[in-house]
Write a protein that holds these residues in place. Structure first.
Motif, PDB file in Angstrom:
ATOM      1  N   LEU A 130       4.768   8.404  -1.219  1.00  0.00           N
ATOM      2  CA  LEU A 130       5.089   7.513  -0.110  1.00  0.00           C
ATOM      3  C   LEU A 130       6.519   6.987  -0.173  1.00  0.00           C
ATOM      4  CD1 LEU A 130       1.882   5.284  -0.063  1.00  0.00           C
ATOM      5  CD2 LEU A 130       2.613   6.737   1.811  1.00  0.00           C
ATOM      6  N   LEU A 131       6.889   6.492  -1.337  1.00  0.00           N
ATOM      7  CA  LEU A 131       8.215   5.900  -1.495  1.00  0.00           C
ATOM      8  C   LEU A 131       9.308   6.933  -1.252  1.00  0.00           C
ATOM      9  CD1 LEU A 131       9.951   3.467  -2.307  1.00  0.00           C
ATOM     10  CD2 LEU A 131       9.721   4.217  -4.697  1.00  0.00           C
ATOM     11  N   GLY A 132       9.084   8.157  -1.723  1.00  0.00           N
ATOM     12  CA  GLY A 132      10.084   9.197  -1.548  1.00  0.00           C
ATOM     13  C   GLY A 132      10.354   9.505  -0.092  1.00  0.00           C
ATOM     14  N   PHE A 133       9.281   9.621   0.688  1.00  0.00           N
ATOM     15  CA  PHE A 133       9.464   9.904   2.108  1.00  0.00           C
ATOM     16  C   PHE A 133      10.274   8.800   2.774  1.00  0.00           C
ATOM     17  CE2 PHE A 133       8.371   9.562   6.531  1.00  0.00           C
ATOM     18  CZ  PHE A 133       8.416  10.867   6.964  1.00  0.00           C
ATOM     19  N   TYR A 134       9.892   7.563   2.507  1.00  0.00           N
ATOM     20  CA  TYR A 134      10.571   6.399   3.092  1.00  0.00           C
ATOM     21  C   TYR A 134      12.064   6.438   2.768  1.00  0.00           C
ATOM     22  CZ  TYR A 134      11.793   1.460   3.758  1.00  0.00           C
ATOM     23  OH  TYR A 134      12.384   0.285   4.158  1.00  0.00           O
ATOM     24  N   GLN A 135      12.390   6.609   1.492  1.00  0.00           N
ATOM     25  CA  GLN A 135      13.788   6.529   1.071  1.00  0.00           C
ATOM     26  C   GLN A 135      14.624   7.702   1.572  1.00  0.00           C
ATOM     27  OE1 GLN A 135      13.303   6.100  -3.199  1.00  0.00           O
ATOM     28  NE2 GLN A 135      13.466   3.877  -3.060  1.00  0.00           N
ATOM     29  N   ILE A 136      14.046   8.899   1.576  1.00  0.00           N
ATOM     30  CA  ILE A 136      14.810  10.070   2.004  1.00  0.00           C
ATOM     31  C   ILE A 136      15.148   9.993   3.490  1.00  0.00           C
ATOM     32  CG2 ILE A 136      14.677  12.573   2.345  1.00  0.00           C
ATOM     33  CD1 ILE A 136      13.135  12.692  -0.323  1.00  0.00           C
ATOM     34  N   THR A 137      14.182   9.563   4.318  1.00  0.00           N
ATOM     35  CA  THR A 137      14.479   9.466   5.754  1.00  0.00           C
ATOM     36  C   THR A 137      15.498   8.370   6.034  1.00  0.00           C
ATOM     37  OG1 THR A 137      12.590   7.983   6.134  1.00  0.00           O
ATOM     38  CG2 THR A 137      12.216  10.347   6.398  1.00  0.00           C
ATOM     39  N   LYS A 138      15.492   7.298   5.240  1.00  0.00           N
ATOM     40  CA  LYS A 138      16.514   6.257   5.392  1.00  0.00           C
ATOM     41  C   LYS A 138      17.886   6.792   4.977  1.00  0.00           C
ATOM     42  CE  LYS A 138      15.789   2.096   5.617  1.00  0.00           C
ATOM     43  NZ  LYS A 138      15.865   1.074   6.712  1.00  0.00           N
ATOM     44  N   LEU A 158       3.962   0.658  -7.329  1.00  0.00           N
ATOM     45  CA  LEU A 158       4.941   0.140  -6.381  1.00  0.00           C
ATOM     46  C   LEU A 158       4.717  -1.359  -6.199  1.00  0.00           C
ATOM     47  CD1 LEU A 158       4.875   2.938  -3.639  1.00  0.00           C
ATOM     48  CD2 LEU A 158       6.459   2.692  -5.565  1.00  0.00           C
ATOM     49  N   PRO A 159       5.793  -2.159  -6.184  1.00  0.00           N
ATOM     50  CA  PRO A 159       5.654  -3.603  -5.996  1.00  0.00           C
ATOM     51  C   PRO A 159       5.021  -3.927  -4.634  1.00  0.00           C
ATOM     52  CG  PRO A 159       7.855  -3.025  -6.764  1.00  0.00           C
ATOM     53  CD  PRO A 159       7.180  -1.739  -6.393  1.00  0.00           C
ATOM     54  N   GLU A 160       4.419  -5.100  -4.555  1.00  0.00           N
ATOM     55  CA  GLU A 160       3.726  -5.497  -3.337  1.00  0.00           C
ATOM     56  C   GLU A 160       4.665  -5.543  -2.137  1.00  0.00           C
ATOM     57  OE1 GLU A 160       1.082  -9.260  -1.639  1.00  0.00           O
ATOM     58  OE2 GLU A 160       1.427  -9.037  -3.796  1.00  0.00           O
ATOM     59  N   GLU A 161       5.906  -5.992  -2.362  1.00  0.00           N
ATOM     60  CA  GLU A 161       6.842  -6.065  -1.235  1.00  0.00           C
ATOM     61  C   GLU A 161       7.202  -4.674  -0.720  1.00  0.00           C
ATOM     62  OE1 GLU A 161       9.278  -6.683  -5.078  1.00  0.00           O
ATOM     63  OE2 GLU A 161       7.334  -7.282  -4.232  1.00  0.00           O
ATOM     64  N   VAL A 162       7.232  -3.674  -1.620  1.00  0.00           N
ATOM     65  CA  VAL A 162       7.501  -2.298  -1.201  1.00  0.00           C
ATOM     66  C   VAL A 162       6.323  -1.759  -0.398  1.00  0.00           C
ATOM     67  CG1 VAL A 162       7.912   0.067  -1.993  1.00  0.00           C
ATOM     68  CG2 VAL A 162       9.058  -1.850  -3.127  1.00  0.00           C
ATOM     69  N   LEU A 163       5.104  -2.042  -0.854  1.00  0.00           N
ATOM     70  CA  LEU A 163       3.920  -1.598  -0.125  1.00  0.00           C
ATOM     71  C   LEU A 163       3.886  -2.192   1.275  1.00  0.00           C
ATOM     72  CD1 LEU A 163       1.233  -1.853  -2.953  1.00  0.00           C
ATOM     73  CD2 LEU A 163       2.219   0.229  -2.014  1.00  0.00           C
ATOM     74  N   ARG A 164       4.270  -3.453   1.405  1.00  0.00           N
ATOM     75  CA  ARG A 164       4.307  -4.078   2.737  1.00  0.00           C
ATOM     76  C   ARG A 164       5.319  -3.364   3.629  1.00  0.00           C
ATOM     77  NH1 ARG A 164       3.962  -9.140  -0.009  1.00  0.00           N
ATOM     78  NH2 ARG A 164       6.228  -9.374   0.195  1.00  0.00           N
ATOM     79  N   GLU A 165       6.465  -3.030   3.055  1.00  0.00           N
ATOM     80  CA  GLU A 165       7.495  -2.335   3.824  1.00  0.00           C
ATOM     81  C   GLU A 165       7.009  -0.948   4.260  1.00  0.00           C
ATOM     82  OE1 GLU A 165      11.097  -1.857   5.770  1.00  0.00           O
ATOM     83  OE2 GLU A 165      10.232  -3.644   4.877  1.00  0.00           O
ATOM     84  N   LEU A 166       6.180  -0.331   3.421  1.00  0.00           N
ATOM     85  CA  LEU A 166       5.632   0.981   3.747  1.00  0.00           C
ATOM     86  C   LEU A 166       4.434   0.904   4.681  1.00  0.00           C
ATOM     87  CD1 LEU A 166       5.710   2.675   0.205  1.00  0.00           C
ATOM     88  CD2 LEU A 166       7.373   2.914   2.056  1.00  0.00           C
TER      89      LEU A 166
END
Length: 476
Positions: A179-187, A66-74
């Protein structure tokens, strides 16, 4: 950490609401698959068993970092990964009509196969993956994607093997979300309604900072809500309750707002799942959806394995009790209750409750809860202040103490030479938050539509202590 089940829940709700089988077909074609089950049929055990896993991997479903900017968002970093912080087994009886989901807390101590020894269940996947990665590298495999894919599959197979052994089941299907999946699905669904009993500030660890009361959360906030285990009264056990309540809230949101009837939201949900969901190779989602079509939302319950919280960041669970519990999940709630009441291991145990909490009538309510689980009722009385809630049993009767502890949500157990054989003493301290407490919500079965069942439902909605927000159970 709760990311699992969101993909499965989305599929199930699609079927419940009768929308768009074409969406499932398109979705299945774009999901990442892994060959961890095999083509042979599993051992017949009266059910379709699905293992849902939430992985804290810092990669997407294709293995790309995951890109650094995505990790920061998470609200996380690139450190850590591949700990299975959430594991839920879904059992669907062959006859259909209902389903049960049981959580395996991450800190449960389990003797792993292949000589790994006893470790927390959350470490099974990563230990096998790391071991396989070293073996592959020693064999000359150098391509990073190949190393990641093959070692990850080894970790998945090892986790499946150990949960099958621990729970006495034969797993038919596997689903994993990161991690990314949870973030995107709830959005994609526009957030989920939750309710907290008290404000929390876990900014040092999970980043969870929330006020008390009802609120709608999504994205990074939702991730923090279900990741938090520090600064909670019962640590990982409270996190398990949050995960179960969040899943039921997700379904309620989809059903009430028509999420899956909205083409734009369907597209966002499908895209999110394809980025971060892994299923076992050969899982026919359309056939599964048809199997689930006859199961109403109220007939899906969430439970937690029988356990003992050691108070030191570890949890013990007797494999024999876990296997019996998992077997009983195929029974109806009425059949389970009747079986518990006729269990000789319970009927012949007399349980006394001593109230040192300072809360009036708490011992009476706890005694009633224990009696409803099939135990004999003993003394109920108030005592001087008790420093911690504990179940005390006679020497050489640890299994008896564990039975009572399990009925109370896994409170600590200790041996006491003053306790007579065949009896158990429960000491209630200030802050006791299990069955019988007016604010108790979540340790008993939680249905997929968000409602509690049995006596817990009455306690949650009691006039003396209203702790729900528009039907959303308030939790720690």
């Amino acid at each position: 950490m709760f990311r699992i089940g969101l993909a499965l829940v989305s599929t199930v709700v699609l079927v419940f609401t009768g929308y768009a089988y074409w969406t499932l077909r398109d979705l299945a074609g774009g999901l990442t698959s892994t060959d961890v089950i095999g083509s042979e049929l599993s051992e017949p055990d009266g059910a379709t068993d699905i293992l849902l896993v939430g992985n804290d991997s810092r990669t997407d479903a294709q293995g790309d970092p995951l890109p650094e900017e995505v990790l920061r968002e998470l609200r996380t970093t690139d450190e850590g990964g591949n700990l299975t912080d959430t594991m839920i087994l879904v059992r669907i009886p062959n006859g259909g009509g209902r389903a049960s989901a049981v959580s395996f807390p991450r800190d449960t101590m389990v003797r792993l196969t292949d000589g790994f020894g006893t470790h927390k269940l959350t470490e099974a996947y990563s230990r096998a993956q790391n071991d396989a990665r070293e073996d592959l590298a020693a064999q000359g495999v150098s391509d990073e994607r190949t190393l990641d894919r093959r070692s990850r599959a080894a970790g998945q197979r090892f986790l499946i093997e150990n949960i099958e052994r621990f729970a006495g089941v034969s797993i038919d299907h596997y689903a994993e979300v990161n991690l990314l999946g949870f973030y995107q699905i709830t959005k994609a669904v526009g957030g989920v309604d939750v309710c907290l009993r008290a404000p929390v500030d876990d900014s040092e660890f999970s980043g969870a900072v929330f006020p008390a009361g009802p609120q709608r959360i999504e994205g990074a906030d939702a991730l923090s809500f279900v990741r938090q285990r520090h600064n909670l009264p019962r640590g990982d056990l409270d996190r398990v309750v949050r995960q179960q309540v969040f899943m039921s809230g997700l379904v309620r949101k989809m059903l009430s707002t028509g999420t899956l009837a909205n083409p734009a939201k369907l597209a966002s949900l499908s895209e999110a799942m394809q980025d971060a969901v892994i299923l076992d190779k050969g899982w026919d989602l359309v056939s599964f959806a048809q199997q689930m079509q006859g199961i109403a939302a109220r007939n899906v319950e969430f439970r937690t394995i029988p356990l003992q919280d050691n108070g030191d960041g570890t949890i013990d669970a007797d494999p024999r009790e876990v296997r019996r519990f998992v077997d009983d999940m195929l029974l109806s709630p009425e059949e389970r209750q009747e079986q518990a009441r006729s269990d000789p291991e319970r009927v012949n145990v007399v349980v006394s409750v001593f109230n040192g909490s300072g809360v009036a009538s708490l011992a009476d309510r706890v005694s009633e809860e224990i009696a409803a689980e099939g135990f004999g009722a003993g003394t109920v009385e108030a005592v001087d202040s008790v420093s911690r809630t504990v179940v005390a049993h006679a020497p050489e009767e640890a299994s008896t103490g564990a039975l009572v502890s399990n009925a109370l949500g896994g409170v600590p157990v200790e041996v006491d030479e003053e306790v007579a054989p065949g009896t158990v003493a429960v000491f209630l301290a200030p802050g006791y938050d299990g069955p019988g407490n007016q604010n108790f919500a979540g340790e008993g079965p939680m249905r997929l539509d968000g409602s509690a069942s049995g006596q817990e439902q009455e306690a949650v909605g009691s006039p003396q202590n209203p702790i729900t927000a528009n039907g959303v159970p308030c939790v720690n």
